[in-house]
Each structure stands twice: as structure tokens, then as C-alpha cells.
Design a protein around this motif. Structure first.
Motif, PDB file in Angstrom:
ATOM      1  N   SER A  26     -11.942  50.416  41.530  1.00 44.97           N
ATOM      2  CA  SER A  26     -12.819  51.540  41.188  1.00 44.97           C
ATOM      3  C   SER A  26     -12.513  51.970  39.765  1.00 44.97           C
ATOM      4  O   SER A  26     -11.508  51.553  39.179  1.00 44.97           O
ATOM      5  CB  SER A  26     -12.607  52.704  42.163  1.00 44.97           C
ATOM      6  N   GLY A  27     -13.408  52.816  39.234  1.00 44.73           N
ATOM      7  CA  GLY A  27     -13.175  53.382  37.913  1.00 44.73           C
ATOM      8  C   GLY A  27     -13.955  52.731  36.792  1.00 44.73           C
ATOM      9  O   GLY A  27     -13.885  53.182  35.650  1.00 44.73           O
ATOM     10  N   GLY A  28     -14.697  51.686  37.102  1.00 43.12           N
ATOM     11  CA  GLY A  28     -15.493  51.055  36.059  1.00 43.12           C
ATOM     12  C   GLY A  28     -16.654  51.934  35.637  1.00 43.12           C
ATOM     13  O   GLY A  28     -16.957  52.946  36.273  1.00 43.12           O
ATOM     14  N   GLY A  29     -17.291  51.550  34.545  1.00 40.50           N
ATOM     15  CA  GLY A  29     -18.435  52.307  34.064  1.00 40.50           C
ATOM     16  C   GLY A  29     -18.749  51.980  32.631  1.00 40.50           C
ATOM     17  O   GLY A  29     -18.315  50.949  32.103  1.00 40.50           O
ATOM     18  N   LEU A  30     -19.502  52.869  32.004  1.00 33.52           N
ATOM     19  CA  LEU A  30     -19.947  52.704  30.620  1.00 33.52           C
ATOM     20  C   LEU A  30     -19.122  53.611  29.716  1.00 33.52           C
ATOM     21  O   LEU A  30     -18.951  54.799  30.023  1.00 33.52           O
ATOM     22  CB  LEU A  30     -21.424  53.045  30.509  1.00 33.52           C
ATOM     23  N   VAL A  31     -18.622  53.067  28.633  1.00 37.29           N
ATOM     24  CA  VAL A  31     -17.817  53.845  27.689  1.00 37.29           C
ATOM     25  C   VAL A  31     -18.160  53.386  26.272  1.00 37.29           C
ATOM     26  O   VAL A  31     -18.517  52.230  26.056  1.00 37.29           O
ATOM     27  CB  VAL A  31     -16.309  53.667  27.974  1.00 37.29           C
ATOM     28  N   GLN A  32     -18.065  54.300  25.332  1.00 38.75           N
ATOM     29  CA  GLN A  32     -18.311  53.940  23.939  1.00 38.75           C
ATOM     30  C   GLN A  32     -17.088  53.246  23.345  1.00 38.75           C
ATOM     31  O   GLN A  32     -15.950  53.481  23.789  1.00 38.75           O
ATOM     32  CB  GLN A  32     -18.644  55.180  23.118  1.00 38.75           C
ATOM     33  N   ALA A  33     -17.321  52.431  22.349  1.00 42.47           N
ATOM     34  CA  ALA A  33     -16.217  51.783  21.650  1.00 42.47           C
ATOM     35  C   ALA A  33     -15.253  52.850  21.128  1.00 42.47           C
ATOM     36  O   ALA A  33     -15.684  53.878  20.611  1.00 42.47           O
ATOM     37  CB  ALA A  33     -16.732  50.925  20.511  1.00 42.47           C
ATOM     38  N   GLY A  34     -13.963  52.585  21.303  1.00 45.20           N
ATOM     39  CA  GLY A  34     -12.950  53.547  20.917  1.00 45.20           C
ATOM     40  C   GLY A  34     -12.537  54.474  22.043  1.00 45.20           C
ATOM     41  O   GLY A  34     -11.541  55.186  21.921  1.00 45.20           O
ATOM     42  N   GLY A  35     -13.297  54.486  23.125  1.00 42.14           N
ATOM     43  CA  GLY A  35     -13.022  55.354  24.249  1.00 42.14           C
ATOM     44  C   GLY A  35     -12.032  54.762  25.232  1.00 42.14           C
ATOM     45  O   GLY A  35     -11.425  53.711  24.988  1.00 42.14           O
ATOM     46  N   SER A  36     -11.879  55.458  26.374  1.00 47.34           N
ATOM     47  CA  SER A  36     -10.891  55.067  27.377  1.00 47.34           C
ATOM     48  C   SER A  36     -11.500  55.072  28.776  1.00 47.34           C
ATOM     49  O   SER A  36     -12.445  55.810  29.059  1.00 47.34           O
ATOM     50  CB  SER A  36      -9.703  56.039  27.367  1.00 47.34           C
ATOM     51  N   GLN A  65      -4.905  51.420  32.628  1.00 51.50           N
ATOM     52  CA  GLN A  65      -5.363  52.387  31.640  1.00 51.50           C
ATOM     53  C   GLN A  65      -5.814  51.634  30.405  1.00 51.50           C
ATOM     54  O   GLN A  65      -5.022  50.897  29.805  1.00 51.50           O
ATOM     55  CB  GLN A  65      -4.239  53.366  31.280  1.00 51.50           C
ATOM     56  N   MET A  66      -7.060  51.812  30.026  1.00 55.80           N
ATOM     57  CA  MET A  66      -7.634  51.079  28.901  1.00 55.80           C
ATOM     58  C   MET A  66      -7.992  52.062  27.796  1.00 55.80           C
ATOM     59  O   MET A  66      -8.837  52.937  28.000  1.00 55.80           O
ATOM     60  CB  MET A  66      -8.871  50.304  29.364  1.00 55.80           C
ATOM     61  N   ASN A  67      -7.350  51.927  26.653  1.00 54.29           N
ATOM     62  CA  ASN A  67      -7.587  52.797  25.501  1.00 54.29           C
ATOM     63  C   ASN A  67      -8.122  51.984  24.326  1.00 54.29           C
ATOM     64  O   ASN A  67      -8.022  50.757  24.322  1.00 54.29           O
ATOM     65  CB  ASN A  67      -6.293  53.495  25.095  1.00 54.29           C
ATOM     66  N   GLY A  83      -9.944  41.339  44.695  1.00 57.88           N
ATOM     67  CA  GLY A  83     -10.954  42.337  44.969  1.00 57.88           C
ATOM     68  C   GLY A  83     -12.331  41.837  44.570  1.00 57.88           C
ATOM     69  O   GLY A  83     -12.473  40.724  44.060  1.00 57.88           O
ATOM     70  N   GLN A  84     -13.329  42.682  44.773  1.00 60.51           N
ATOM     71  CA  GLN A  84     -14.719  42.304  44.497  1.00 60.51           C
ATOM     72  C   GLN A  84     -15.092  42.517  43.028  1.00 60.51           C
ATOM     73  O   GLN A  84     -16.102  41.988  42.572  1.00 60.51           O
ATOM     74  CB  GLN A  84     -15.665  43.102  45.392  1.00 60.51           C
ATOM     75  N   GLY A  85     -14.297  43.293  42.319  1.00 61.81           N
ATOM     76  CA  GLY A  85     -14.564  43.512  40.905  1.00 61.81           C
ATOM     77  C   GLY A  85     -15.280  44.814  40.628  1.00 61.81           C
ATOM     78  O   GLY A  85     -15.994  45.345  41.480  1.00 61.81           O
ATOM     79  N   THR A  86     -15.087  45.320  39.423  1.00 60.02           N
ATOM     80  CA  THR A  86     -15.782  46.517  38.963  1.00 60.02           C
ATOM     81  C   THR A  86     -16.252  46.287  37.532  1.00 60.02           C
ATOM     82  O   THR A  86     -15.510  45.738  36.702  1.00 60.02           O
ATOM     83  CB  THR A  86     -14.872  47.763  39.062  1.00 60.02           C
ATOM     84  N   GLN A  87     -17.478  46.696  37.245  1.00 63.60           N
ATOM     85  CA  GLN A  87     -18.081  46.437  35.937  1.00 63.60           C
ATOM     86  C   GLN A  87     -17.590  47.453  34.910  1.00 63.60           C
ATOM     87  O   GLN A  87     -17.618  48.658  35.162  1.00 63.60           O
ATOM     88  CB  GLN A  87     -19.601  46.499  36.029  1.00 63.60           C
ATOM     89  N   VAL A  88     -17.182  46.945  33.770  1.00 63.29           N
ATOM     90  CA  VAL A  88     -16.832  47.774  32.619  1.00 63.29           C
ATOM     91  C   VAL A  88     -17.724  47.356  31.456  1.00 63.29           C
ATOM     92  O   VAL A  88     -17.757  46.178  31.096  1.00 63.29           O
ATOM     93  CB  VAL A  88     -15.346  47.612  32.240  1.00 63.29           C
ATOM     94  N   THR A  89     -18.434  48.323  30.895  1.00 63.07           N
ATOM     95  CA  THR A  89     -19.326  48.050  29.775  1.00 63.07           C
ATOM     96  C   THR A  89     -18.956  48.952  28.610  1.00 63.07           C
ATOM     97  O   THR A  89     -18.882  50.175  28.774  1.00 63.07           O
ATOM     98  CB  THR A  89     -20.783  48.279  30.163  1.00 63.07           C
TER      99      THR A  89
END
Length: 124
Positions: free
Chosen positions: A7-17, A82-84, A115-121
């Protein structure tokens, strides 16, 4: 056996976390080495990070070292990523993996459970 749910995937802007979580159920997750992999569109799945059973040892790919941090909470049977300072190149489906091996590995074949995976964009 162990079941893994990301869980926790989603859309984030470059430079974000973003922080991904992988909840394990079934046999006690603390007996498993845990890893994160990712697969971008049109590319093969690649290693991101891994953590030992105790959490005392970690491995990172060169592309995420110093930006991503893997950790685990034994009481919650959960592993985090944690992705920064995220980059467009981090866009992928992120997979959690587990194995009863003694030491963490960056080899995909070293993990028996996925796991089934979560999308990070990441938007540029």
C-alpha cells in the motif's frame, strides 16, 4: 507461507516523497528477509532494496541509495520503503517480496513470496 499486501502508492511530483508499506500475514514475518522490487513500463523488474530479518542489514540499488530507506516493524509485521527526492525514473509498479533465506539478496530468484504490487507515478 506468508501473504504480502503493498500500500501507499500514488502520484507524486518530482522531488516529493512517498512511503510504501508491505503488510505480511501468515507465518511470522520476522522470520523472513524482505525486499522491494519495481517494474517500469516496458522494462524488466529490478531490485530496489532489501532488509535482513533483524533489520540490522540493508541493501540498496545504486539508483536509489541515499534517497530511499527500507525499514521494518516486527510488531506490525510490516516493511516500509520511504522514498524521498523522487524522480520521474522512479515511476513503476513496486513489489514487496519475502523469503526465509538467511541473508538479504538483490536477486529476484531469491524471493519465494510476492505481493501484487502498487503503482507509483512521479510527474516531471
Amino acid at each position: 507461507q506468508v501473504q504480502l499486501v503493498e500500500s501507499g502508492g500514488g502520484l507524486v511530483q518530482a522531488g516529493g516523497s512517498l512511503r510504501l508499506a508491505c503488510a505480511a500475514s501468515g507465518r511470522t514475518s520476522s522470520t523472513y528477509v524482505m525486499g522491494w522490487f519495481r517494474q517500469a513500463p516496458g522494462k524488466e523488474r529490478e531490485f530496489v532494496a532489501a532488509i535482513s530479518r533483524s533489520g540490522g542489514a540493508t541493501l540498496y540499488s545504486n539508483s536509489v541509495r541515499d534517497r530511499f530507506t527500507i525499514s521494518r516493524d516486527g510488531a506490525k509485521n510490516t516493511v516500509y520503503l520511504q522514498m524521498n527526492s523522487m524522480k520521474y525514473a522512479d515511476t513503476a509498479v513496486y513489489y514487496c517480496a519475502a523469503d526465509s533465506r538467511r541473508l538479504p539478496t538483490l536477486q529476484e530468484v531469491g524471493y519465494a513470496y510476492w505481493g501484487q504490487g502498487t503503482q507509483v507515478t512521479v510527474s516531471s
